[in-house]
Design a protein around this motif. Structure first.
Motif: not given
Lengths: 301, 272
Positions: B87-90, B104-110, B120-126, B151-159
């Motif tokens: 529920r809480v992201a930083f 980048v993909k692995d980071d967003i999927a982490f 499957d859900e993770v791939n779709k979400r990424v 990098k900043k944009k990808v970081s936001i994507g990861t949360v």
């Protein structure tokens, strides 16, 4: 009195710039060493440019490539016919060309090193003093012994050279056409633990970051260096930079860990291991198996 | 009793048990709010966000999460930890810390993977997150190859990828060009309108009026100097001046030198 009047005074003039003579000075030891390290890693990054091209091997799943490369290396050690090895080298070469790697790059990557290492090792074998046999070229006499290059010697030297060349070329081809992280992930098919693969990936990622940090620290020192430092001074600089780097990397590793925790890491890494083979993958696997079986047949029967 | 997501009472934090980083902080966050922690460099904003995310734990005072006191032990409980982390992201200030994977993909999927979403859900979400953030072209790139803005944009994507309810953002616009700042601000507004709670640490007065209903101002002593509605805080020049958020500015207009406070924010105007 503000205490910094010196700041508001212009101290230097540009009226007489002591332009150096055209011949540039020599780079110092630290510069050369760091330069070498940086260019090596840049090269590693540039190589990933080949992995991003749209060639044949780039379209093959990394897991398939890693498995077939391993099988291929075993095959190369089993073969005892020079013409078969030559044929295999030809196959590898054609694969490189179809994967959009220029012949010059591919050949130079392999053949610059082979004469240097393997060549020196096998060189004595061509003389009759080491491997007796039918003389091809008589070089002269040392005392009462005739020194000659023998047919058998040349054969076995050529054989070892070719075997090493085929093996090295295959591995170079794998590394050039596959991204680093894909190779790491592909290790999962050999049951290499997930955590190990993940940590190796992180290491690779942060090496780049730390290298850039070192480079920037070095630039910062350079831009403020007024006199050329004596060796002692340079050593001190490098030592303190190394210390700084360790502190910075410790600090960073701690922070990276908290950022993993924040995103739900609890001690066990979960990763995406999607393994889906395309038609090209199957075609590649089938052709590779047929080729390798044919080699074994021609070699032993 | 209202359901507060966070409530901090007299929280003090010391690095290495001796360097104070926060002193006697009292603060609360209600669901759906957008809050800014405003303060100059070194006023303790980052530390406060680390505490809210359960990464650092204060030596003094207490933290409540939905009216229940929580501490380091709470996070040792697997169920609570998973509940909280989902529920809480930083968003960390330094994207090199946020992006630790090989691509980048692995980071967003982490995060979705650690939080047990199916592959499957993770791939779709990424894919969806990358489309939304307009970073599809970066999918297979390594983080070290990206520019700071990317990098900043990808970081936001990861949360965003695990769709958290509460976003803790540490200087999300620092170092970004004006267009990217606009995109981040719009994103914060959109996320908030969809019901998410957003807590942003910043010293950028330009963006505060848009991304905050309420503001906590931190000062050099690492205390909360004021907490009020965004409008009241931004109008309080004396407060902003004391907390180093605006400065006396001397400049010339048509050969006339004059001095005035310079706030660099939307409410800044003056006549000659």
């Amino acid at each position: 009195m503000t205490g910094h009047e010196w700041f508001c005074t212009k101290e230097y003039s540009f009226s007489e710039v002591p332009f150096p003579a055209a011949k540039a000075g020599k780079k110092g030891f630290v510069d050369r060493t760091l330069g070498g390290i940086f260019s090596f890693f840049r090269d590693a990054i540039i190589s990933s440019a080949y992995a991003e091209k749209k060639g044949f091997l780039q379209s093959i799943d990394a897991r398939v490539k890693v498995a077939i490369t391993a099988a291929f290396l075993v095959l190369v050690t089993l073969i005892h016919q020079i013409y078969l090895l030559a044929a295999l080298y030809f196959v590898v070469f054609i694969l490189a060309i179809t994967s959009m790697i220029s012949a010059a790059v591919f050949i130079s990557r392999v053949w610059l090193f082979i004469p240097l290492f393997t060549g020196i090792v096998v060189l004595p074998a061509i003389f009759n003093v080491i491997v007796p046999g039918e003389p091809l070229l008589v070089l002269g006499k040392i005392g009462s012994t005739v020194v000659a290059i023998t047919r058998q010697g040349v054969n076995s030297a050529l054989f070892i050279l070719l075997r090493v060349a085929v093996s090295v070329s295959t591995v170079v081809l794998l590394l050039l056409t596959t991204r680093w992280h894909s190779i790491l992930k592909a290790l999962r098919i050999f049951k290499v633990p997930r955590t190990f693969v993940f940590i190796t990936g992180m290491t690779y990622r942060y090496i780049h970051l730390l290298l850039r940090l070192v480079e920037e620290m070095q630039f910062a020192v350079k831009s403020r260096m007024i006199a050329k430092p004596r060796i002692r001074g340079a050593q001190k600089n490098v030592a303190s930079q190394m210390g700084n780097l360790i502190k910075k990397s410790m600090d960073m590793s701690e922070k990276v860990y908290t950022s993993m925790i924040s995103r739900g890491y609890t001690g066990e890494i979960k990763t995406l291991d999607t393994f889906s083979l395309s038609f090209t993958d199957y075609l590649f696997i089938t052709s590779a198996i047929i080729l390798m079986a044919a080699c074994v047949y021609l070699n032993y029967f | 009793m209202s359901d507060k997501i966070f409530e901090l009472k007299n929280v003090s934090f010391y690095y290495l048990d001796k360097f104070p980083a926060l002193r006697e902080i009292n603060l609360y966050v209600e669901p759906g709010e957008k809050i800014v922690l405003l303060g100059a460099n070194g006023s303790g904003k980052s530390t406060l966000l680390h505490i809210l995310d359960g990464l650092l734990f204060p030596q003094e005072g207490n933290i409540q999460f939905f009216n229940q006191a929580i501490n380091e032990n709470s996070f040792n409980d697997e169920k609570f930890n998973a509940f909280f982390r989902k529920r809480v992201a930083f968003l960390f200030q330094n994207p090199d810390i946020q992006l630790f994977s090989s691509t980048v993909k692995d980071d967003i999927a982490f995060a979705p993977l650690q939080l047990d979403m199916s592959a499957d859900e993770v791939n779709k979400r990424v894919d969806e997150v990358m489309k939304f953030m307009r970073i599809e072209h970066l999918k297979e790139r390594a983080p070290h190859q990206l520019s700071l803005g990317e990098k900043k944009k990808v970081s936001i994507g990861t949360v965003l990828s695990f769709n958290p309810d509460v976003l803790l953002l540490d200087e999300p616009t620092a170092g970004l060009d004006p267009r990217s700042v606009r995109e981040v601000v719009d994103l914060i507004i959109e996320a908030n309108e969809s019901g998410k709670t957003i807590i942003t640490a910043t010293h950028d007065l330009h963006i505060v009026s848009e991304i905050a209903d309420r503001v906590y101002v931190l000062n050099d002593e690492k205390r909360i100097a004021a907490s009020d509605s965004t409008k009241n805080i931004l109008m309080n020049e004396d407060l902003l001046h004391k907390t180093n958020l605006i400065h006396i500015h001397e400049h010339v207009h048509e050969d006339l030198w004059h001095t005035h406070t310079h706030a660099h924010h939307d409410l800044h105007e003056h006549e000659h």
